[in-house]
Structures are given as C-alpha cells and as structure tokens.
Design a protein around this motif. Structure first.
Motif, PDB file in Angstrom:
ATOM      1  N   PRO A  85      36.702  33.399  38.786  1.00  0.00           N
ATOM      2  CA  PRO A  85      36.338  32.217  39.559  1.00  0.00           C
ATOM      3  C   PRO A  85      35.456  32.635  40.742  1.00  0.00           C
ATOM      4  O   PRO A  85      35.407  33.819  41.084  1.00  0.00           O
ATOM      5  CB  PRO A  85      37.681  31.676  40.041  1.00  0.00           C
ATOM      6  N   PRO A  86      34.748  31.708  41.348  1.00  0.00           N
ATOM      7  CA  PRO A  86      33.910  32.090  42.502  1.00  0.00           C
ATOM      8  C   PRO A  86      34.802  32.567  43.650  1.00  0.00           C
ATOM      9  O   PRO A  86      35.961  32.159  43.736  1.00  0.00           O
ATOM     10  CB  PRO A  86      33.200  30.790  42.888  1.00  0.00           C
ATOM     11  N   PRO A  87      34.271  33.470  44.503  1.00  0.00           N
ATOM     12  CA  PRO A  87      35.070  33.926  45.656  1.00  0.00           C
ATOM     13  C   PRO A  87      35.499  32.719  46.489  1.00  0.00           C
ATOM     14  O   PRO A  87      34.741  31.762  46.655  1.00  0.00           O
ATOM     15  CB  PRO A  87      34.122  34.827  46.441  1.00  0.00           C
ATOM     16  N   ARG A  88      36.754  32.780  46.919  1.00  0.00           N
ATOM     17  CA  ARG A  88      37.327  31.655  47.640  1.00  0.00           C
ATOM     18  C   ARG A  88      36.510  31.372  48.906  1.00  0.00           C
ATOM     19  O   ARG A  88      36.139  32.296  49.633  1.00  0.00           O
ATOM     20  CB  ARG A  88      38.769  32.017  48.039  1.00  0.00           C
ATOM     21  N   LYS A  89      36.254  30.134  49.156  1.00  0.00           N
ATOM     22  CA  LYS A  89      35.525  29.782  50.384  1.00  0.00           C
ATOM     23  C   LYS A  89      36.486  29.850  51.561  1.00  0.00           C
ATOM     24  O   LYS A  89      37.658  29.479  51.424  1.00  0.00           O
ATOM     25  CB  LYS A  89      34.952  28.371  50.258  1.00  0.00           C
TER      26      LYS A  89
END
Lengths: 230, 266
Positions: A85-89
């Motif tokens: 998943p994309p790096p957590r914001k």
C-alpha cells in the motif's frame, strides 16, 4: 493529454523512484479493476517481472483487502515482486511536529545579532546590520541603529532606530525605556511618554503608528507556538 | 620621579574648569608638590586673572611649545603659594597655534620639572581639546548637576576613553537645598549616567566668585566649603584615593546627627 480525462480513468500508472505507482478507483468492483490492470500491465511486457508495485487507492480508508486481492492477481498474472500500500500519510499533528523539527533551525543558525557590553555615550553611534543588543546603558545624545531589533539591557535614554531595513515587525526593547527619540522602519516617535518606574517596555508598530507597551504585560512573543529565528 | 599631567576638562563651558584648575593646583602645592597649572585656552586666557598673576606674563605656553623660550621662563611663580607655577595661554594666537605633537613634547619637558601639571582645557571638543589631552596621563572631568553639562561631559568621557585615558569626575556647584527639593540632579543621578570614578563633590559657594575676582586662592580660606572640597580632591589625586567623599547637605551637622538618630537620614 487531457488531465480531467486521466483523472477519471479507473487505473493509472506511473513510475515513482524504483517502483510503479498504480492509482486505482477503489469504489469500482474488483473484476473491473482487474480488467483495467490487465490492460495496462499487458502493455508493459517483461517490465512488470519482479517490479515493486505501490497500489494507491487515492484516499484514506481501509482498503487493505482490496490491495491484497489485486496484489495477488498481479503477482500471479504478471510475476511482479512486492505489492504494497502507499506509505501512510502523516496526520496533521504529526506533520506539525515534523515541521518543527525541521524548523529547529537555530541549531544551525549563524547569529545575525551584534551583542555589545558597556555604555554607549553621548556622541557615539553604534549600528548593526541586523539586530543590536546592548548590555549596558545608552546615554542621552547617543545613537543606536539596527537593521532589525534594538534591545537594551539597561537604560535607553538616547536615540534608537530599529528596522532600518524597512522591517515593520522590528521592536525596540529596553529595561528602562526613556528614549529621546525612536524610529522603527522610518516611522518617527519623539517625546515618547515614559513611565516613572523602571519597567521593561518595548516599542513596536501597530496600525501604522509606534506604540510603547509594558513588555512583560504585553508579552508579544508568548503567542508564538514554537521558538522562531528572528 | 616623573610628574603627572592631568587635564581638567568638561566639554561645556562655564562649569568651573578654570576655578577647579586654580584651586586644585593651589591645594596640591600647599601639600608640598611642585605644581604647574597650564592655561590651554589659547586666545581666551583667564587662568592668570583667576590666580591674580595677569601683570607678570612675559612668555606663554605657545612660546614654550614652539621653543621660543625655556619652560622655566614661561612658568610664573605664584605670589602666595610656594611651588605653584602658572604657564599662561597666549592671548593673541588662536587654538591652531599649537598641535598635539608639540604638546606631547612640552608635556615631557614639564614632567621633568614638576610633580603635577594641570592643564586647563578649553570648552568644546575641537583643536583646543585635542591639544590639551594630547600629552595628558590622566583626566578630570568637571560637571555641574545640569542635564546639558552631563550630556557634554558624557561626550568628553567617550572621547577620553577613545584615547585610553580613564577620567575621574568632579561634580561642581551642587546646591543641596535644590537637590533635596528635587529641583536639581543629585550627584547619584549624574554618576548614574556618567559612571566613572567620582573624586569630589563641590558645593555652590559665593566665595568662589569673590576669590576669582580678587585672585586670592580659594583653598587658603578655611571657611569656604568649595575651597575645602578642592583640598580634599587634591588629596585624593595626591595618593589618597580612598579619602571618603563628603556629600554636601543643606543642614548643619547638628541637625544631621539628630536626623540620623531618628532614622530620617542615612
């Protein structure tokens, strides 16, 4: 290319660093997404083998299962390496803290203040490119000039000119504020009314005029959330 | 032993430099020192009048500095006090007749002859001041308790520090009654601004005017408060720097003592 059109595509792909960043529309059914991914990935031929894929649902929310399903599909069909998943914001609070860590610039800051100890006597003129700090008194007839702030740790009885660079945020601060004349960023105030007791006062510009206030009572910098380099 | 050159200066005019020079010079001489007082106010000489020696002038300080005469020839011996000599100013020249280099040389010659050389500096910070401080070892700044005098003294102190001379302060013409009523700066106020060593407080004294006009030495008059204050200043300059300061007060000692007992005065 029409960006509006692109934004509506269910699957978009771009290379980011060492990985392929796949943005999907998470509200579409899984089989539609798989079809779209199939179309995009087939065109890449061998480039997908062992590639690092980031699947970005493009919004916050729990899409863990969707990413896993699509990831397995891509691994089986195209032999990609990792699917993540994309790096957590960062949350707003985290982001603020991080900015402050970056902003702790005073650790690498070369001071722009001229610090003097002693008495500035009548007829003497001291000027500093930026801030000026006098640990001592400024006698009547003496002149202290600074591009930024003037801070006198003692009596200020002479003339003080702050903000010569035009900075209207400059202040003139003294523990015993009895100047003959003060100027901030070209604004002049003569015959400044002085308090009788020895209180730390400071002059600053407020609505285009010079205002003198009790420094401790006004405490002008107490509202700053974080120490700033001035 | 070599003598000391002390310049007496103020910046502002009319604060009592000349009176102070004549009185301190006389007091130092009364203590047995060989003293020369030098009038540096070229063109506007008056130290000779204050000392009552105006009709004996043959040579002056410009002649001595330019080598037209010996130092001994220019020095006029005082009529009443032994060991006191006056080197008068020239009345016909102006301040540009001298330059700092010639004054340094003259000061060297004077040091060899005298124990104390007091230079009466002209008012202002121009050539006359430059000449007077050029050869000086020490400086005494005379100031009255007035805002204008303090401002000028402050400027002078800055200029003296710039020449590596640490000045000492005399506050002249104190009127204790006015200080008590808050109409005059107190000596504490003056020292607060100037922040240099105080070596004397001199009270306003009508006898100063009388002795200046007659040319009689003020310090020989035991009843003159100013005269006695100048004697104490001379003692402090003459190796007794710790002599306690006497603060002029409006009241008599008797009332002071009663006040002290009652805790009204410190």
């Amino acid at each position: 290319m029409n960006t509006e059109n692109e934004a509506r595509l269910p699957v978009r792909l771009k290379g980011v660093g060492d990985s392929l960043w796949v943005t999907i529309s998470p509200h579409l059914p899984v089989d539609v997404l798989q079809d779209e991914l199939d179309k995009v990935f087939s065109r890449m031929n061998h480039l997908t083998i062992n590639a690092r894929i980031v699947i970005d649902p493009g919004e916050s929310g729990d899409h863990q299962n969707l990413i896993e399903t699509l990831g397995n599909f891509l691994k089986e069909k195209f032999g990609v390496g990792h699917v993540i998943p994309p790096p957590r914001k960062r949350s707003e609070t985290e982001e603020r803290k991080r900015r402050r860590d970056i902003d702790r610039s005073w650790e690498n800051w070369k001071s722009d203040a001229l610090v003097l100890a002693g008495r500035v006597r009548s007829g003497q003129k001291v000027s500093a490119r930026k801030h000026l700090i006098v640990m001592g008194d400024v006698n009547p007839g003496a002149q202290v000039i600074a591009g930024g702030d003037v801070i006198v740790m003692g009596s200020l009885c002479g003339t003080a000119l702050a903000g010569r660079s035009g900075d209207e945020g400059s202040i003139i601060l003294s523990l015993d504020f009895r100047p003959t004349q003060i100027q901030i960023a070209g604004l002049v105030a003569a015959g400044v009314p002085t308090s009788s007791g020895k209180v730390a006062e400071y002059a600053h510009i407020e609505n285009g005029a010079i205002v003198v206030e009790d420094y401790l009572r006004a405490n002008p910098f107490s509202r700053l959330p974080w120490p700033e380099v001035r | 032993m070599e003598g000391k050159v002390i310049v007496i200066t103020s910046g502002k005019g009319g604060v009592g430099k000349t009176t102070a020079t004549a009185s301190i010079g006389a007091a130092l001489a009364l203590e047995g020192n060989r003293v020369a007082v030098v009038d540096m106010d070229i063109g506007l000489r008056n130290l000779d009048v204050v000392m009552g020696l105006e009709n004996r002038i043959v040579f002056n300080v410009v002649d001595a500095a330019k080598g037209k005469c010996q130092v001994k020839q220019a020095a006029i011996k005082d009529r009443r006090i032994d060991n006191l000599y006056l080197i008068p100013a020239s009345q016909s020249d102006n301040k540009n007749a001298l330059n700092p280099e010639s004054m340094v040389k003259l000061s060297e010659k004077l040091r060899a002859e005298f124990d104390f050389i007091l230079m009466d500096c002209p008012a202002g910070i121009e050539q006359g001041f430059e000449n007077a401080v050029a050869g000086a070892d020490e400086a005494v700044v005379v100031c009255t308790p007035e805002v204008s005098a303090v401002r000028d003294a402050d400027r002078i102190i800055g200029l003296l520090y710039a020449r590596s001379i640490t000045p000492k302060l005399i506050i002249n013409r104190i009127v204790p009654r006015m200080v008590d009523s808050g109409d005059m700066l107190s000596h504490e106020d003056v020292v607060d601004v100037l922040s240099i060593d105080l070596i004397g407080l001199v009270e306003m004294d009508e006898q100063v005017v009388a002795s200046t006009n007659t040319g009689l030495p003020l310090v020989k008059d035991g009843s003159s408060k100013a005269g006695q204050a100048f004697r104490r200043i001379a003692q402090r300059l003459n190796g007794q720097p710790d002599l306690p300061l006497e603060i002029p007060t409006g009241q008599t000692r008797f009332w002071n003592k009663i006040g002290q007992k009652l805790g009204l005065r410190k």
